[in-house]
Design a protein around this motif. Structure first.
Motif, PDB file in Angstrom:
ATOM      1  N   PRO A 126      -8.055   4.955   9.611  1.00  0.00           N
ATOM      2  CA  PRO A 126      -7.925   5.414  11.004  1.00  0.00           C
ATOM      3  C   PRO A 126      -7.782   4.254  11.994  1.00  0.00           C
ATOM      4  CG  PRO A 126      -9.597   6.687   9.894  1.00  0.00           C
ATOM      5  CD  PRO A 126      -9.184   5.596   8.942  1.00  0.00           C
ATOM      6  N   TYR A 127      -8.488   3.162  11.742  1.00  0.00           N
ATOM      7  CA  TYR A 127      -8.373   2.006  12.632  1.00  0.00           C
ATOM      8  C   TYR A 127      -6.961   1.426  12.587  1.00  0.00           C
ATOM      9  CZ  TYR A 127      -8.997  -2.635  14.594  1.00  0.00           C
ATOM     10  OH  TYR A 127      -8.853  -3.763  15.355  1.00  0.00           O
ATOM     11  N   GLU A 128      -6.403   1.288  11.385  1.00  0.00           N
ATOM     12  CA  GLU A 128      -5.045   0.762  11.251  1.00  0.00           C
ATOM     13  C   GLU A 128      -4.030   1.697  11.902  1.00  0.00           C
ATOM     14  OE1 GLU A 128      -4.877   0.427   7.036  1.00  0.00           O
ATOM     15  OE2 GLU A 128      -5.507  -1.669   7.032  1.00  0.00           O
ATOM     16  N   ALA A 129      -4.221   3.006  11.715  1.00  0.00           N
ATOM     17  CA  ALA A 129      -3.318   3.975  12.329  1.00  0.00           C
ATOM     18  C   ALA A 129      -3.376   3.880  13.849  1.00  0.00           C
ATOM     19  CB  ALA A 129      -3.665   5.384  11.866  1.00  0.00           C
ATOM     20  N   GLN A 130      -4.595   3.700  14.376  1.00  0.00           N
ATOM     21  CA  GLN A 130      -4.757   3.555  15.822  1.00  0.00           C
ATOM     22  C   GLN A 130      -4.059   2.290  16.312  1.00  0.00           C
ATOM     23  OE1 GLN A 130      -8.814   3.191  17.063  1.00  0.00           O
ATOM     24  NE2 GLN A 130      -8.334   3.358  19.222  1.00  0.00           N
ATOM     25  N   GLN A 131      -4.215   1.201  15.583  1.00  0.00           N
ATOM     26  CA  GLN A 131      -3.570  -0.056  15.967  1.00  0.00           C
ATOM     27  C   GLN A 131      -2.052   0.050  15.884  1.00  0.00           C
ATOM     28  OE1 GLN A 131      -5.098  -2.680  17.360  1.00  0.00           O
ATOM     29  NE2 GLN A 131      -6.902  -1.386  17.270  1.00  0.00           N
ATOM     30  N   ASN A 132      -1.542   0.726  14.844  1.00  0.00           N
ATOM     31  CA  ASN A 132      -0.096   0.916  14.715  1.00  0.00           C
ATOM     32  C   ASN A 132       0.441   1.757  15.869  1.00  0.00           C
ATOM     33  OD1 ASN A 132      -0.048  -0.553  12.351  1.00  0.00           O
ATOM     34  ND2 ASN A 132      -0.121   1.248  11.034  1.00  0.00           N
ATOM     35  N   PHE A 133      -0.275   2.814  16.215  1.00  0.00           N
ATOM     36  CA  PHE A 133       0.155   3.671  17.318  1.00  0.00           C
ATOM     37  C   PHE A 133       0.113   2.908  18.636  1.00  0.00           C
ATOM     38  CE2 PHE A 133      -0.695   7.012  20.530  1.00  0.00           C
ATOM     39  CZ  PHE A 133       0.482   7.725  20.375  1.00  0.00           C
ATOM     40  N   ALA A 134      -0.932   2.115  18.827  1.00  0.00           N
ATOM     41  CA  ALA A 134      -1.042   1.323  20.057  1.00  0.00           C
ATOM     42  C   ALA A 134       0.086   0.307  20.152  1.00  0.00           C
ATOM     43  CB  ALA A 134      -2.394   0.620  20.120  1.00  0.00           C
ATOM     44  N   SER A 135       0.416  -0.336  19.049  1.00  0.00           N
ATOM     45  CA  SER A 135       1.506  -1.314  19.090  1.00  0.00           C
ATOM     46  C   SER A 135       2.844  -0.622  19.308  1.00  0.00           C
ATOM     47  CB  SER A 135       1.529  -2.161  17.817  1.00  0.00           C
ATOM     48  OG  SER A 135       1.879  -1.383  16.708  1.00  0.00           O
ATOM     49  N   PHE A 136       3.018   0.586  18.738  1.00  0.00           N
ATOM     50  CA  PHE A 136       4.248   1.341  18.971  1.00  0.00           C
ATOM     51  C   PHE A 136       4.399   1.706  20.446  1.00  0.00           C
ATOM     52  CE2 PHE A 136       6.204   5.537  19.467  1.00  0.00           C
ATOM     53  CZ  PHE A 136       7.490   5.249  19.026  1.00  0.00           C
ATOM     54  N   LEU A 137       3.307   2.182  21.060  1.00  0.00           N
ATOM     55  CA  LEU A 137       3.362   2.516  22.480  1.00  0.00           C
ATOM     56  C   LEU A 137       3.628   1.281  23.341  1.00  0.00           C
ATOM     57  CD1 LEU A 137       0.506   5.117  23.026  1.00  0.00           C
ATOM     58  CD2 LEU A 137       2.960   5.494  23.078  1.00  0.00           C
ATOM     59  N   ASN A 138       3.005   0.173  22.984  1.00  0.00           N
ATOM     60  CA  ASN A 138       3.207  -1.073  23.719  1.00  0.00           C
ATOM     61  C   ASN A 138       4.670  -1.514  23.651  1.00  0.00           C
ATOM     62  OD1 ASN A 138       2.651  -3.335  25.218  1.00  0.00           O
ATOM     63  ND2 ASN A 138       1.859  -4.498  23.493  1.00  0.00           N
ATOM     64  N   GLU A 139       5.265  -1.440  22.460  1.00  0.00           N
ATOM     65  CA  GLU A 139       6.672  -1.812  22.303  1.00  0.00           C
ATOM     66  C   GLU A 139       7.579  -0.876  23.094  1.00  0.00           C
ATOM     67  OE1 GLU A 139       7.481  -1.915  18.131  1.00  0.00           O
ATOM     68  OE2 GLU A 139       6.023  -3.508  17.776  1.00  0.00           O
ATOM     69  N   ALA A 140       7.265   0.412  23.096  1.00  0.00           N
ATOM     70  CA  ALA A 140       8.080   1.373  23.834  1.00  0.00           C
ATOM     71  C   ALA A 140       8.014   1.106  25.333  1.00  0.00           C
ATOM     72  CB  ALA A 140       7.629   2.796  23.518  1.00  0.00           C
ATOM     73  N   ILE A 141       6.827   0.824  25.842  1.00  0.00           N
ATOM     74  CA  ILE A 141       6.680   0.543  27.269  1.00  0.00           C
ATOM     75  C   ILE A 141       7.360  -0.773  27.628  1.00  0.00           C
ATOM     76  CG2 ILE A 141       4.984   0.008  29.072  1.00  0.00           C
ATOM     77  CD1 ILE A 141       3.195   2.134  27.756  1.00  0.00           C
TER      78      ILE A 141
END
Length: 103
Positions: free
Chosen positions: A27-42
């Motif tokens: 879950p921590y890795e999934a959260q980090q992956n999602f956060a990095s995806f959102l950061n890249e999109a923004i």
């Protein structure tokens, strides 16, 4: 190799076929992956806005830039920003709906 129709496969079959050698993230890795995806999109949306501003400023200053390039960059920036805002609105609505659910 047989080619199967997508409609004949259920989602677990698809994920089992594509993820045979991969390990499910924590879950921590999934959260980090999602956060990095959102950061890249923004960041991508921000870069579109910056590019539009730079081309607009060049046009205002009379530099060698075509009007259609400025308009295309401006429309791309506008579309990406509007799409981002719609995704944000849908996420907020989903969050509010989840919060309204009774346990």
């Amino acid at each position: 190799m047989a080619i199967n129709s997508i409609s004949l496969l259920n989602p677990t079959q698809i994920t089992n076929q594509t993820n045979k050698l991969t390990v499910q993230p924590t879950p921590y890795e999934a959260q980090q992956n999602f956060a990095s995806f959102l950061n890249e999109a923004i960041q991508s949306v921000n870069n579109q806005q910056i590019q539009s501003d730079v081309l607009t400023q060049k046009l205002i200053n009379g530099e060698d830039v075509d009007l259609h390039e400025v308009m295309i960059a401006s429309q791309k920036a506008s579309i990406t920003l509007n799409a981002t805002m719609e995704v944000r609105n849908k996420m907020i609505n989903a969050y509010q709906e989840i919060m309204r659910m009774s346990i």
